[in-house]
Design an enzyme around this catalytic site. Sequence first.
Site, mmCIF file in Angstrom:
data_model
loop_
_atom_site.group_PDB
_atom_site.id
_atom_site.type_symbol
_atom_site.label_atom_id
_atom_site.label_comp_id
_atom_site.label_asym_id
_atom_site.label_seq_id
_atom_site.Cartn_x
_atom_site.Cartn_y
_atom_site.Cartn_z
ATOM 1 N N GLY A 1 0.779 -1.226 0.000
ATOM 2 C CA GLY A 1 0.000 0.000 0.000
ATOM 3 C C GLY A 1 0.810 1.276 0.000
ATOM 4 O O GLY A 1 0.262 2.371 0.082
ATOM 5 N N GLY B 1 2.556 2.336 -2.481
ATOM 6 C CA GLY B 1 2.567 2.953 -3.807
ATOM 7 C C GLY B 1 3.594 2.389 -4.768
ATOM 8 O O GLY B 1 3.991 3.062 -5.713
ATOM 9 N N LYS B 2 4.008 1.145 -4.572
ATOM 10 C CA LYS B 2 5.020 0.558 -5.454
ATOM 11 C C LYS B 2 4.449 0.337 -6.852
ATOM 12 O O LYS B 2 5.095 0.665 -7.859
ATOM 13 C CB LYS B 2 5.528 -0.771 -4.854
ATOM 14 C CG LYS B 2 6.193 -0.581 -3.495
ATOM 15 C CD LYS B 2 6.731 -1.871 -2.934
ATOM 16 C CE LYS B 2 5.634 -2.834 -2.509
ATOM 17 N NZ LYS B 2 4.788 -2.313 -1.422
ATOM 18 N N THR B 3 3.240 -0.207 -6.904
ATOM 19 C CA THR B 3 2.608 -0.430 -8.195
ATOM 20 C C THR B 3 2.373 0.907 -8.895
ATOM 21 O O THR B 3 2.639 1.058 -10.092
ATOM 22 C CB THR B 3 1.258 -1.145 -8.014
ATOM 23 O OG1 THR B 3 1.457 -2.270 -7.160
ATOM 24 C CG2 THR B 3 0.691 -1.599 -9.328
ATOM 25 N N HIS C 1 13.560 6.426 22.085
ATOM 26 C CA HIS C 1 14.384 5.246 21.814
ATOM 27 C C HIS C 1 15.324 5.498 20.629
ATOM 28 O O HIS C 1 16.536 5.329 20.734
ATOM 29 C CB HIS C 1 13.456 4.051 21.547
ATOM 30 C CG HIS C 1 14.145 2.776 21.212
ATOM 31 N ND1 HIS C 1 14.207 1.703 22.069
ATOM 32 C CD2 HIS C 1 14.809 2.378 20.093
ATOM 33 C CE1 HIS C 1 14.874 0.723 21.513
ATOM 34 N NE2 HIS C 1 15.253 1.098 20.296
ATOM 35 N N GLU C 2 14.742 5.948 19.534
ATOM 36 C CA GLU C 2 15.555 6.180 18.332
ATOM 37 C C GLU C 2 16.549 7.324 18.548
ATOM 38 O O GLU C 2 17.690 7.261 18.088
ATOM 39 C CB GLU C 2 14.660 6.485 17.131
ATOM 40 C CG GLU C 2 13.756 5.336 16.697
ATOM 41 C CD GLU C 2 14.521 4.055 16.421
ATOM 42 O OE1 GLU C 2 15.626 4.120 15.852
ATOM 43 O OE2 GLU C 2 14.023 2.964 16.799
HETATM 44 P P1 ADP Z 1 1.691 -1.257 -3.364
HETATM 45 O O1 ADP Z 1 1.934 -1.674 -4.781
HETATM 46 O O2 ADP Z 1 2.910 -0.697 -2.709
HETATM 47 O O3 ADP Z 1 1.025 -2.285 -2.524
HETATM 48 P P2 ADP Z 1 -0.172 0.501 -4.606
HETATM 49 O O4 ADP Z 1 0.684 1.189 -5.583
HETATM 50 O O5 ADP Z 1 -1.014 -0.605 -5.127
HETATM 51 O O6 ADP Z 1 0.682 -0.021 -3.381
HETATM 52 O O7 ADP Z 1 -1.080 1.590 -3.887
HETATM 53 C C1 ADP Z 1 -2.472 1.416 -3.729
HETATM 54 C C2 ADP Z 1 -3.189 2.742 -3.875
HETATM 55 O O8 ADP Z 1 -2.837 3.613 -2.807
HETATM 56 C C3 ADP Z 1 -2.803 3.499 -5.116
HETATM 57 O O9 ADP Z 1 -3.565 3.097 -6.213
HETATM 58 C C4 ADP Z 1 -3.092 4.935 -4.713
HETATM 59 O O10 ADP Z 1 -4.467 5.237 -4.848
HETATM 60 C C5 ADP Z 1 -2.753 4.954 -3.254
HETATM 61 N N1 ADP Z 1 -1.398 5.449 -3.029
HETATM 62 C C6 ADP Z 1 -0.367 4.747 -2.502
HETATM 63 N N2 ADP Z 1 0.749 5.503 -2.417
HETATM 64 C C7 ADP Z 1 0.415 6.719 -2.925
HETATM 65 C C8 ADP Z 1 1.138 7.933 -3.128
HETATM 66 N N3 ADP Z 1 2.427 8.053 -2.777
HETATM 67 N N4 ADP Z 1 0.486 8.970 -3.688
HETATM 68 C C9 ADP Z 1 -0.809 8.862 -4.034
HETATM 69 N N5 ADP Z 1 -1.534 7.751 -3.869
HETATM 70 C C10 ADP Z 1 -0.955 6.681 -3.317
HETATM 71 ZN ZN ZN Z 2 16.419 0.164 18.895
#
Ligand code: ADP
Ligand code: ZN
Length: 610
Positions: A210, A212-214, A430-431
Site C-alpha cells: 500500500g 505505492g510501489k505499483t 528510543h531512536e
Molecule cells: P503497493 O503496490 O505498494 O502495494 P499501490 O501502488 O497498489 O501499493 O497503492 C495502492 C493505492 O494507494 C494506489 O492506487 C493509490 O491510490 C494509493 N497510493 C499509494 N501511495 C500513494 C502515493 N504516494 N500517492 C498517491 N496515492 C498513493
Molecule cells: Zn532500537
Amino acid sequence: MKPDKPFNSFNPKGLLVGIVVAVGLLAMLTHLTEHTKNIGNISYKEFLDKVRGDQVKQVKVAGQFVEGVTKDNQKFQTVVAERPGDFDLLEKHGVDFAVSTPSMSTGSWHVFIVIGVLMLLGVISGWYLMRQMRNGGKNGGGAGGIFTIGKSKAKMFLPASIKERFSSVAGAHEAKEDLKDIVDFLKDAAKYRRLGAQITRGVLLVGEPGTGKTLLARAVAGEANCPFFSVSGSDFIEVFVGVGASRVRDLFAEARKKAPCIVFIDEIDAIGRQRGSSMGGGNEEREQTLNQLLTEMDGFETSKEPVIVLAATNRPDVLDKALIRPGRFDRQIEVPVPDLTSREEILKVHLKKVKAAPDLDVKRIARGTPGFTGADLANLVNEATVIASKKNLTEVGMYEFEEARDKIMLGTESKTMILTDHDRKMTSYHESGHALIRLLMPKDTDPLHKLTIIPRGRALGVTHFLPEREKYSRNKEELLATIAAALAGRAAEELVFNELSTGAYSDFKAATEVARSMVCLYGMTDELGKRVYLDSYDSKGGYSQKTFEKIDEEITKILNDQYAIAMQMLIDNRDKLNLLAETLLDKETMYAAEVYELLGIEPRADLRLV
Ligand code: ADP
Ligand code: ZN
C-alpha cells in the site's frame, strides 16, 4: 483499468484436467509402492524351510505363484514347483492358504488397475488436447493452444491507457528521483550505450503493502510512454513443475517484442525466495521459475531495446542472492510509509477527486494518521466521502474524516500498525537515544544517515547508519561504541519513562552478537586470552563448564558496562536528547544534516562525492 489485450488466457478447464492427471498419477504411485512394500523374493527352498520352521502364517497360491505373510508380518513372494504334496505340508504346519486361478492372482489385479487408470487418463488428455487445438485460434492461445498451460498470466497495458505520471505519486521524493534515470534510459537507451554504460535491468521496489510501489511502476511507464506488463509472483506458480518457467519465458518473449517496455512483478518473493530454503513439493517448481527469470534477465544483454524489470517486495532479506547480483536486480529503491509531509501531499492528491469542504484542515488529518500508507489514506478519503454522501451532505468535512478514521483504525488494527501517542513518544526517545550516542561517541563507526519513527514491518522505528567503507576489521573501541549505541535505545526509555518496552529485543540481540564475537572470536578480553572459542560448543564440546561460565560472564560484563556508559552519556546530554526526540516526534523522519544542525554538532565525514 482494463488491460488492453490479455495476450494469455487462463484456462480453468486446463487446471481441472491437470488436477485429475496429478491425482491419478499419485494414486497409482502410492498403490504400486504400497503393493510392493516389504515383499522379499525368496527361493522355493527358503519358502519350504520357512513353512517347516512354522514361520509362515498365510499364503495365497495362484498357479505356481505364491504370495504370503510370515508370522512376524513380513510379506514375501516366490515361485514354486507344481507339487500337490506341498499343500499337505502347508496344512500340516497350520498355514492359512487360499488358491486361485493363475490369471486372477492378486499381483495381476494391481496391474489391471494401473493399466485401466492409464488408459482412462490417456483418453481424457487426448480429448482435452484435441479440443485445445481446435480452440487454439479463438482464445489466443497461439501455437495450436497446446501450450496454454504455460502461457503467462501477465496483463499488458499500452501507453495510451496508462494515466499515471510521477505527479500522481505524492511524497516518495527519493524513490521518484531514483526512478527518473530509468525513465530517461527507456526513452533513449542509445544515449547510454554510446558511452558503454552498464545497463540497468532490474530494480527492486522495497516497501510495505500500500505504499505505492505499483503506482510508481506504472508512473515510470507513463512517463517513458512505453508498454507496461504486470504480473504477480504468485501467478507463476502452479501445481506442475515447469509451468512457471514457461510462463516466465512467454512473458519475456512478449515483452521483448514490445521493448522498450516495463515488466512489473509484484510480490517477487513468491518466486524469489532463497533456493533450497524450504522443504516441500512446491519448491522445485519455484526454483525452476526463478532460474528461468534469471536466465531471461541475463539474456537482456543481447536485445537492442531495453526491457526493464521492476519488482516489488517488502521482504528483500529473504530473496535469493542470485537475484540481487549485478546485472539483475542490482538496484533497490525504498518506498517508505509516508511521513507527515508526505501524508499531507497524498491526501491532497486524493482530495482533488472529491468535493471537500473549503475549510478542511488537511494538515490536521495528516497529523492524526501516523502509520497510514498511501493506500490507507486513499481509503480514508473514500470512506469519508461515502459517509458524507450517506448524510446527504454537499461536501466532505472534518467530522466525516474523523468518523472515517475511527472506522479504518478499528478495522485495520491488526494489519497496519497504528500507534498511540505514548508509543510514538517512547519510540522517538528510543531512536533518539541510538542516534545521540552514535554522534557523541568519539570513535564513531558508522555515520548517521536518517532516523525515523515511522513503523516499518515489526520495528517501531529505525535508525539507519551507513557503513563508512567496507570494513574488514574493526578495533575494540569501535566495537564497544557499536554496542553502546545499540543499547542506548533502551537506556533512553528507562531514563525518560522509567518503563521498559519489548522494542529493544533486536537491539539486544545485535549487541550480544558483537560482544560474543569480541570474547569468543577476537580474543579481546584479558581473562580468556588470545584464542577462539567456537560457538559450536555444547556439553561435550571440549571445554569445561568453568570456561563456559566465564565466557557468559565476560559477555554480560561488556554489555552491562556499555549500557552504563550509554546511560551516563544520555544523562549528561539530556537537553540534546529531549530536543532531538521532541523534534523527531514532530517531523517523524530526520536526515543526518538536520540532526547535526539541530544539535549543533559538527558533521562527520560525508560519503557524498559532490
Ligand atoms: P503497493 O503496490 O505498494 O502495494 P499501490 O501502488 O497498489 O501499493 O497503492 C495502492 C493505492 O494507494 C494506489 O492506487 C493509490 O491510490 C494509493 N497510493 C499509494 N501511495 C500513494 C502515493 N504516494 N500517492 C498517491 N496515492 C498513493
Ligand atoms: Zn532500537
